[in-house]
Design a protein around this motif. Structure first.
Motif, PDB file in Angstrom:
ATOM      1  N   GLY A 260       0.816  -1.215   0.000  1.00 55.78           N
ATOM      2  CA  GLY A 260       0.000   0.000   0.000  1.00 55.78           C
ATOM      3  C   GLY A 260       0.847   1.260   0.000  1.00 55.78           C
ATOM      4  N   ALA A 261       1.943   1.247   0.783  1.00 57.78           N
ATOM      5  CA  ALA A 261       2.820   2.423   0.860  1.00 57.78           C
ATOM      6  C   ALA A 261       3.482   2.703  -0.487  1.00 57.78           C
ATOM      7  N   ILE A 262       3.876   1.642  -1.203  1.00 61.62           N
ATOM      8  CA  ILE A 262       4.486   1.819  -2.532  1.00 61.62           C
ATOM      9  C   ILE A 262       3.488   2.457  -3.491  1.00 61.62           C
ATOM     10  N   ILE A 263       2.246   1.987  -3.466  1.00 61.39           N
ATOM     11  CA  ILE A 263       1.207   2.544  -4.348  1.00 61.39           C
ATOM     12  C   ILE A 263       0.946   4.012  -4.006  1.00 61.39           C
ATOM     13  N   VAL A 264       0.907   4.334  -2.699  1.00 57.16           N
ATOM     14  CA  VAL A 264       0.672   5.717  -2.278  1.00 57.16           C
ATOM     15  C   VAL A 264       1.781   6.626  -2.783  1.00 57.16           C
ATOM     16  N   ARG A 265       3.045   6.160  -2.710  1.00 59.74           N
ATOM     17  CA  ARG A 265       4.149   6.981  -3.205  1.00 59.74           C
ATOM     18  C   ARG A 265       4.034   7.236  -4.706  1.00 59.74           C
ATOM     19  N   GLN A 266       3.584   6.240  -5.456  1.00 60.04           N
ATOM     20  CA  GLN A 266       3.393   6.436  -6.895  1.00 60.04           C
ATOM     21  C   GLN A 266       2.264   7.434  -7.163  1.00 60.04           C
ATOM     22  N   LEU A 267       1.203   7.341  -6.378  1.00 62.04           N
ATOM     23  CA  LEU A 267       0.096   8.289  -6.524  1.00 62.04           C
ATOM     24  C   LEU A 267       0.534   9.699  -6.154  1.00 62.04           C
ATOM     25  N   THR A 268       1.448   9.809  -5.193  1.00 60.72           N
ATOM     26  CA  THR A 268       1.956  11.117  -4.775  1.00 60.72           C
ATOM     27  C   THR A 268       2.551  11.857  -5.960  1.00 60.72           C
ATOM     28  N   VAL A 269       3.226  11.119  -6.838  1.00 57.05           N
ATOM     29  CA  VAL A 269       3.903  11.743  -7.970  1.00 57.05           C
ATOM     30  C   VAL A 269       2.975  11.904  -9.170  1.00 57.05           C
ATOM     31  N   LYS A 270       2.229  10.851  -9.476  1.00 59.08           N
ATOM     32  CA  LYS A 270       1.532  10.807 -10.767  1.00 59.08           C
ATOM     33  C   LYS A 270       0.072  11.208 -10.730  1.00 59.08           C
ATOM     34  N   GLY A 271      -0.594  11.003  -9.601  1.00 60.65           N
ATOM     35  CA  GLY A 271      -2.035  11.187  -9.649  1.00 60.65           C
ATOM     36  C   GLY A 271      -2.653  11.965  -8.525  1.00 60.65           C
ATOM     37  N   ILE A 272      -1.847  12.740  -7.793  1.00 60.17           N
ATOM     38  CA  ILE A 272      -2.396  13.391  -6.611  1.00 60.17           C
ATOM     39  C   ILE A 272      -3.432  14.450  -6.983  1.00 60.17           C
ATOM     40  N   ASP A 273      -3.237  15.122  -8.130  1.00 63.51           N
ATOM     41  CA  ASP A 273      -4.218  16.131  -8.545  1.00 63.51           C
ATOM     42  C   ASP A 273      -5.567  15.480  -8.831  1.00 63.51           C
ATOM     43  N   THR A 274      -5.520  14.279  -9.387  1.00 65.65           N
ATOM     44  CA  THR A 274      -6.761  13.539  -9.651  1.00 65.65           C
ATOM     45  C   THR A 274      -7.404  13.091  -8.351  1.00 65.65           C
ATOM     46  N   ILE A 275      -6.594  12.582  -7.425  1.00 66.57           N
ATOM     47  CA  ILE A 275      -7.118  12.085  -6.153  1.00 66.57           C
ATOM     48  C   ILE A 275      -7.820  13.198  -5.383  1.00 66.57           C
ATOM     49  N   GLU A 276      -7.250  14.411  -5.420  1.00 67.22           N
ATOM     50  CA  GLU A 276      -7.851  15.528  -4.685  1.00 67.22           C
ATOM     51  C   GLU A 276      -9.249  15.858  -5.185  1.00 67.22           C
ATOM     52  N   LYS A 277      -9.557  15.474  -6.413  1.00 69.99           N
ATOM     53  CA  LYS A 277     -10.888  15.747  -6.965  1.00 69.99           C
ATOM     54  C   LYS A 277     -11.947  14.841  -6.349  1.00 69.99           C
ATOM     55  N   PHE A 278     -11.523  13.719  -5.791  1.00 72.33           N
ATOM     56  CA  PHE A 278     -12.466  12.797  -5.163  1.00 72.33           C
ATOM     57  C   PHE A 278     -12.717  13.260  -3.735  1.00 72.33           C
ATOM     58  N   ALA A 279     -13.765  14.057  -3.578  1.00 73.50           N
ATOM     59  CA  ALA A 279     -13.962  14.837  -2.353  1.00 73.50           C
ATOM     60  C   ALA A 279     -14.225  13.996  -1.119  1.00 73.50           C
ATOM     61  N   TYR A 280     -14.740  12.781  -1.299  1.00 76.19           N
ATOM     62  CA  TYR A 280     -15.194  12.017  -0.135  1.00 76.19           C
ATOM     63  C   TYR A 280     -14.296  10.830   0.228  1.00 76.19           C
ATOM     64  N   LEU A 281     -13.108  10.739  -0.386  1.00 79.25           N
ATOM     65  CA  LEU A 281     -12.213   9.639  -0.059  1.00 79.25           C
ATOM     66  C   LEU A 281     -11.785   9.694   1.405  1.00 79.25           C
ATOM     67  N   LYS A 282     -11.541  10.907   1.904  1.00 79.54           N
ATOM     68  CA  LYS A 282     -11.147  11.044   3.313  1.00 79.54           C
ATOM     69  C   LYS A 282     -12.273  10.539   4.219  1.00 79.54           C
ATOM     70  N   ASN A 283     -13.518  10.837   3.864  1.00 78.67           N
ATOM     71  CA  ASN A 283     -14.651  10.339   4.649  1.00 78.67           C
ATOM     72  C   ASN A 283     -14.640   8.816   4.689  1.00 78.67           C
ATOM     73  N   GLY A 284     -14.421   8.192   3.523  1.00 73.79           N
ATOM     74  CA  GLY A 284     -14.372   6.744   3.470  1.00 73.79           C
ATOM     75  C   GLY A 284     -13.277   6.168   4.342  1.00 73.79           C
TER      76      GLY A 284
END
Length: 311
Positions: free
Chosen positions: A231-255
């Motif tokens: 999971g940590a490896i995937i998160v690091r990849q998302l940090t670089v490549k897809g964080i702008d996309t992830i921020e658009k998903f407003a309710y992930l933190k709620n989940g």
């Protein structure tokens, strides 16, 4: 093929990913202020530190706290032993691990629900947030009830609950300070190496949620290291490549927070003798992610429709 192991590893990795969303967003924002050379350094060496040192050492440390009669080398031996007597010994400490971790996670959930600014997925979240003054009263009553039940079952359980509460208040203050310091890190003139050091310390603090929550899935340290590491490896990849996309998903933190609350509740019930099948924790995490991904996509679609209508 042992499907139970695959399901547990999948659940661990998924929980690590969604519980690290805040950490990934802060990392991405600060990394934008660093040079390409320092970014690469952080993403490579920082990944080794996050996976092999922090997420590798924390499970052993937690098991050692629950088994203080063992030395750290003995804890390493216990973790990888297949001896039936050794496994039985570890199982005896399982209620202590679960209650301490459960109290910690449930406090994390309550603090988010009552105190933290958030994108409201449900109207009740807005109502509860307006009652934030009651957080400390509710948390205190909840903790008192847990201590009372623990004392009637096994007094050491009460100490485990107290350790979980202490861990929450220690890490919660640091996380809140980290989030408020993010803007200063982005605008200040402190060196890039100082920012990297701060991000590593921050990652260690945020990783505690994922590691403690992992014990709701299994008490097998090798599986925890493997699942959380993935999971940590995937998160690091998302940090670089897809964080702008992830921020658009407003309710992930709620989940993530509802998953933390549910896992905390499962751990508390199991520590008091209620057994759950191995697939309950992974299923809980997966279903909550699906629900809040759907809510996020619906919100995103509505926002895009609104923009098109204005044009």
């Amino acid at each position: 093929m042992n499907w139970s192991i695959i399901i547990v590893i999948f659940g661990l990795a998924l929980f690590e990913i969604i519980s690290s969303i805040d950490n990934a967003i802060i990392n991405a924002h600060v990394l934008k202020t660093l040079s390409p050379r320092l970014r690469k350094f952080f993403l490579f060496w920082g990944l080794l530190f996050a996976v092999f040192i922090v997420r590798g050492a924390l499970p052993f440390l937690i098991v050692w706290i629950a088994n203080p009669t063992l030395s750290l080398p003995q804890v390493f031996g216990v973790a990888f032993s297949q001896n039936a007597d050794v496994i039985s010994y570890l199982d005896k400490s399982k209620p202590l691990l679960l209650l301490g971790g459960g109290v910690y996670l449930f406090f994390v959930f309550l603090a988010w629900l009552f105190l933290e600014e958030k994108k409201y997925a449900f109207l009740v979240e807005s109502f509860i947030h307006r009652q934030s003054i009651w957080f400390y009263a509710i948390a205190s009553i909840f903790f008192t009830c847990i201590i009372y039940i623990a004392l009637t079952i096994d007094p050491p359980l009460a100490l485990a609950a107290s350790i979980g509460s202490t861990a929450f208040f220690m890490t919660d203050g640091f996380k809140k300070n980290a989030e408020s310091t993010e803007k200063d890190l982005m605008t200040s003139n402190i060196s890039g190496w100082s920012k990297i050091l701060y991000l590593e310390i921050l990652d260690a603090a945020f990783s505690i949620d994922g590691v403690i929550g992992a014990f709701a899935f299994t008490i097998s340290i090798p599986l925890i290291i493997l699942g959380n590491g993935l999971g940590a490896i995937i998160v690091r990849q998302l940090t670089v490549k897809g964080i702008d996309t992830i921020e658009k998903f407003a309710y992930l933190k709620n989940g993530a927070m509802y998953s933390i609350g549910m896992l905390g509740g499962l751990m508390i019930f199991e520590s008091f003798g209620h057994e759950f099948p191995f697939w309950v924790a992974p299923l809980n995490t997966s279903l909550l992610l699906i629900v809040f991904m759907y809510l996020s996509l619906r919100e995103l679609k509505a926002a895009q429709t609104g923009k098109l209508a204005k044009q």
